[in-house]
Design an enzyme around this catalytic site. Sequence first.
Site, short mmCIF file in Angstrom:
data_model
loop_
_atom_site.label_atom_id
_atom_site.label_comp_id
_atom_site.label_asym_id
_atom_site.label_seq_id
_atom_site.Cartn_x
_atom_site.Cartn_y
_atom_site.Cartn_z
N HIS A 45 -3.61 -9.48 2.87
CA HIS A 45 -5.67 -9.27 3.22
C HIS A 45 -5.22 -10.12 4.83
CE1 HIS A 45 -6.08 -7.88 -1.32
NE2 HIS A 45 -5.97 -7.06 -0.07
N ARG B 261 0.45 -1.39 0.27
CA ARG B 261 0.34 0.18 -0.13
C ARG B 261 1.04 1.57 -0.03
NH1 ARG B 261 -2.05 -3.65 4.08
NH2 ARG B 261 -4.22 -4.91 3.44
N ARG C 222 -0.82 -1.42 -7.12
CA ARG C 222 -1.31 -2.88 -5.70
C ARG C 222 -2.11 -3.71 -7.07
NH1 ARG C 222 -1.31 -4.35 -0.54
NH2 ARG C 222 -3.78 -5.47 0.17
N TYR D 123 -9.54 -9.87 -7.33
CA TYR D 123 -8.14 -10.19 -8.67
C TYR D 123 -8.30 -11.38 -9.43
CZ TYR D 123 -6.12 -6.34 -6.21
OH TYR D 123 -6.28 -4.92 -5.33
#
Length: 299
Positions: free
Chosen positions: A271, A149, A248, A280
């Site tokens: 995550h 991030r 990301r 994704y």
Amino acid sequence: MDIVKKSLILFVEYLQIEKNYSQYTIVNYSANIEEFALFMQEEGIAGLDVVTYQDIRLYLTKLHQMKLARRTISKKISSLRSFYKFLNREKLLNDNPFSLVSLPKKEGRIPTFLYEKELELLFSVSDLSTPLGQRNQALLEMLYGTGIRVSECAGLKKQDADLYMGTVLVNGKGNKQRYVPFGSYAQDALELYLKDGREQLIQKAAPNDAIFLNNRGNPLKAGGIRHILNELVKKSAANLHIHPHMFRHTFATHLLNEGADLRSVQELLGHSHLSSTQIYTHVSKDQLKKTYMSHHPRA
């Protein structure tokens, strides 16, 4: 509404100490609860213990009238549900009317990502003979090479990067730490910047251990990273609208398109839930076409 304020203070302490949530998350939870307290006041609802399912339906109607996104409404209701769950646990309330409310379905938006040709344009514009050019290249390579991030990138310290092992220690959401590997391109760019460009930039300011510095030698913040990316897009003459999180998205998308398993990508992204990573699992049109051309008998 004093009882709401007192309950909120206890809830914030719980989020800080027991749940170890980030300050950003806690501020959002508090704002959502305070907003509901204001609604209670407007509707003449005497206390948290007398809120009914019908009151919540009215509140939801008001949120929809404000034309808020479904995701935003879900977050507000989720905050209040957690708040009531905590009060139940502490035996301050007996019921949780929010447990009867189903959250709005998510909008299933596919994350935007960059194609390899677009990345090549961005990677070709930095002047590696200058300190800022070296920094920008290292920044691009780290964002794409690790999928971290922007806030995590801004918070990186010199001691977090292990150039010998090719890994970086990342402090993620809720102060959770994880090690993320990076490849040879990121390693070369980071090595050059740390040995040369950063040494020149740090001379302009008081000593600090942040990896990425601004042009005055101070730690680079998330807003500064966003500005740098926008400037690099302009230099590349690419017709792109880039936000830092796209790196990301691109990191995760490219890994999955090349055959990485979902659990590994989840671990790399930091995550907590696999469902966060599953967004994704879409594939690019180019990848679909490539698969079709390689495997269909009539391609």
